[in-house]
Design a protein around this motif. Structure first.
Motif, PDB file in Angstrom:
ATOM      1  N   THR A  57      -1.903  -4.687  -1.573  1.00  0.00           N
ATOM      2  CA  THR A  57      -3.137  -4.467  -2.324  1.00  0.00           C
ATOM      3  C   THR A  57      -3.087  -5.318  -3.585  1.00  0.00           C
ATOM      4  O   THR A  57      -2.039  -5.392  -4.241  1.00  0.00           O
ATOM      5  CB  THR A  57      -3.295  -2.981  -2.698  1.00  0.00           C
ATOM      6  N   GLY A  66      -5.072  -6.249  -7.321  1.00  0.00           N
ATOM      7  CA  GLY A  66      -6.030  -5.841  -8.338  1.00  0.00           C
ATOM      8  C   GLY A  66      -5.952  -6.805  -9.502  1.00  0.00           C
ATOM      9  O   GLY A  66      -4.913  -7.436  -9.724  1.00  0.00           O
ATOM     10  N   THR A  80       0.825  -1.212   0.000  1.00  0.00           N
ATOM     11  CA  THR A  80       0.000   0.000   0.000  1.00  0.00           C
ATOM     12  C   THR A  80       0.857   1.259   0.000  1.00  0.00           C
ATOM     13  O   THR A  80       0.433   2.298  -0.499  1.00  0.00           O
ATOM     14  CB  THR A  80      -0.949   0.049   1.215  1.00  0.00           C
ATOM     15  N   ARG A  84      -1.571  -8.857   5.813  1.00  0.00           N
ATOM     16  CA  ARG A  84      -2.863  -8.494   5.264  1.00  0.00           C
ATOM     17  C   ARG A  84      -2.746  -8.265   3.757  1.00  0.00           C
ATOM     18  O   ARG A  84      -1.785  -7.670   3.288  1.00  0.00           O
ATOM     19  CB  ARG A  84      -3.314  -7.207   5.968  1.00  0.00           C
ATOM     20  N   ILE A  85      -3.732  -8.758   3.000  1.00  0.00           N
ATOM     21  CA  ILE A  85      -3.906  -8.409   1.588  1.00  0.00           C
ATOM     22  C   ILE A  85      -5.276  -7.770   1.465  1.00  0.00           C
ATOM     23  O   ILE A  85      -6.262  -8.292   2.002  1.00  0.00           O
ATOM     24  CB  ILE A  85      -3.822  -9.639   0.666  1.00  0.00           C
ATOM     25  N   GLN A  86      -5.354  -6.658   0.758  1.00  0.00           N
ATOM     26  CA  GLN A  86      -6.642  -5.976   0.635  1.00  0.00           C
ATOM     27  C   GLN A  86      -6.965  -5.687  -0.823  1.00  0.00           C
ATOM     28  O   GLN A  86      -6.091  -5.732  -1.697  1.00  0.00           O
ATOM     29  CB  GLN A  86      -6.660  -4.700   1.460  1.00  0.00           C
ATOM     30  N   ALA A  87      -8.236  -5.402  -1.069  1.00  0.00           N
ATOM     31  CA  ALA A  87      -8.715  -5.066  -2.410  1.00  0.00           C
ATOM     32  C   ALA A  87      -9.748  -3.958  -2.289  1.00  0.00           C
ATOM     33  O   ALA A  87     -10.502  -3.906  -1.307  1.00  0.00           O
ATOM     34  CB  ALA A  87      -9.326  -6.293  -3.079  1.00  0.00           C
ATOM     35  N   GLU A  88      -9.771  -3.085  -3.286  1.00  0.00           N
ATOM     36  CA  GLU A  88     -10.738  -1.985  -3.351  1.00  0.00           C
ATOM     37  C   GLU A  88     -11.637  -2.239  -4.554  1.00  0.00           C
ATOM     38  O   GLU A  88     -11.150  -2.348  -5.678  1.00  0.00           O
ATOM     39  CB  GLU A  88     -10.000  -0.654  -3.508  1.00  0.00           C
ATOM     40  N   LEU A 107     -13.864  -1.721   0.735  1.00  0.00           N
ATOM     41  CA  LEU A 107     -12.575  -2.264   1.123  1.00  0.00           C
ATOM     42  C   LEU A 107     -12.781  -3.666   1.690  1.00  0.00           C
ATOM     43  O   LEU A 107     -13.608  -3.845   2.595  1.00  0.00           O
ATOM     44  CB  LEU A 107     -11.899  -1.368   2.172  1.00  0.00           C
ATOM     45  N   ALA A 122     -10.533  -7.299   2.970  1.00  0.00           N
ATOM     46  CA  ALA A 122      -9.203  -7.702   3.390  1.00  0.00           C
ATOM     47  C   ALA A 122      -9.165  -9.167   3.798  1.00  0.00           C
ATOM     48  O   ALA A 122     -10.162  -9.717   4.292  1.00  0.00           O
ATOM     49  CB  ALA A 122      -8.711  -6.838   4.539  1.00  0.00           C
ATOM     50  N   TYR A 152       3.665  -2.966   5.651  1.00  0.00           N
ATOM     51  CA  TYR A 152       2.480  -2.418   4.996  1.00  0.00           C
ATOM     52  C   TYR A 152       1.624  -3.534   4.406  1.00  0.00           C
ATOM     53  O   TYR A 152       2.156  -4.529   3.908  1.00  0.00           O
ATOM     54  CB  TYR A 152       2.883  -1.444   3.879  1.00  0.00           C
TER      55      TYR A 152
END
Length: 193
Positions: free
Chosen positions: A109, A111, A96, A143-147, A187, A189, A106
């Motif tokens: 992210t 995609g 991120t 943590r892995i996140q996506a928007e 969001l 995660a 961090y």
């Protein structure tokens, strides 16, 4: 777990039952431009994709430079085993903030995009499972996140199937590169500890 320098010493190819996630090069520009030219692919993105094959070549070069700089890993999705190198989609993983480093401080992210001919066939689920496994094994993020746009129901469903938890709606979080409008995103995660 790999040391971060060795992870970036050569591009990490990932193989699954049907797919290879591989480094893209300028020879892939026509394939990538073709699927980004489809408004169905770009309707849930914050840009309209590259505007020409030459722009696509420059995009691929920028992805490869960002990998060399340890700022992101951008895989092209192809079928495997296959004589064809045809790219049908992409997955990008990045911190991120900053670069991939040994502290993993961090979140990452993720995609992804996929040519419409392959929607609903489990391709992105298979590719994402492989990227999640790769991340856990070689990067060990917390943590892995996506928007995701709220109206992108298929993507929300995919991420939840993979174990991502919805954390909330971020109001006017992204600005679309072309329309200059602010966009809401959901969001989600996946936590590893």
């Amino acid at each position: 777990m790999m040391h971060v320098e060795s992870l970036f010493s050569s591009f990490p190819f990932i193989y699954t039952e049907r797919l290879v996630l591989r480094q893209m090069d300028v020879a892939d520009a026509e394939d990538i431009y073709a699927f980004y030219s489809d408004p169905q692919v770009t309707k849930h993105l914050d840009w309209h994709g590259p505007s020409s094959i030459e722009d696509t070549r420059m995009l691929i070069d920028s992805w490869n430079q960002a990998f060399a700089d340890r700022r992101l890993i951008s895989w092209g999705i192809s079928f495997y085993p296959s004589e064809s190198r045809h790219i049908i989609g992409t997955i990008t993983l990045m911190p991120t903030r900053g670069i991939f480093d040994a502290d993993h401080r961090y979140p990452l992210t993720v995609g992804y995009d996929l040519q419409t001919d392959y929607w609903g066939k489990g391709i992105m689920s298979e590719a994402m499972q492989a990227v999640i496994h790769f991340s856990k094994t070689h990067i060990s993020p917390h943590r892995i996140q996506a928007e995701v746009y709220p109206e992108n129901v298929a993507s929300l469903k995919l991420l939840k199937k993979l174990g991502f938890q919805e954390e909330g709606l971020l109001k006017q979080y992204l600005m679309h590169e072309v329309t200059k409008t602010f966009l809401d995103v959901v969001l989600l995660a996946l936590l590893f500890n």
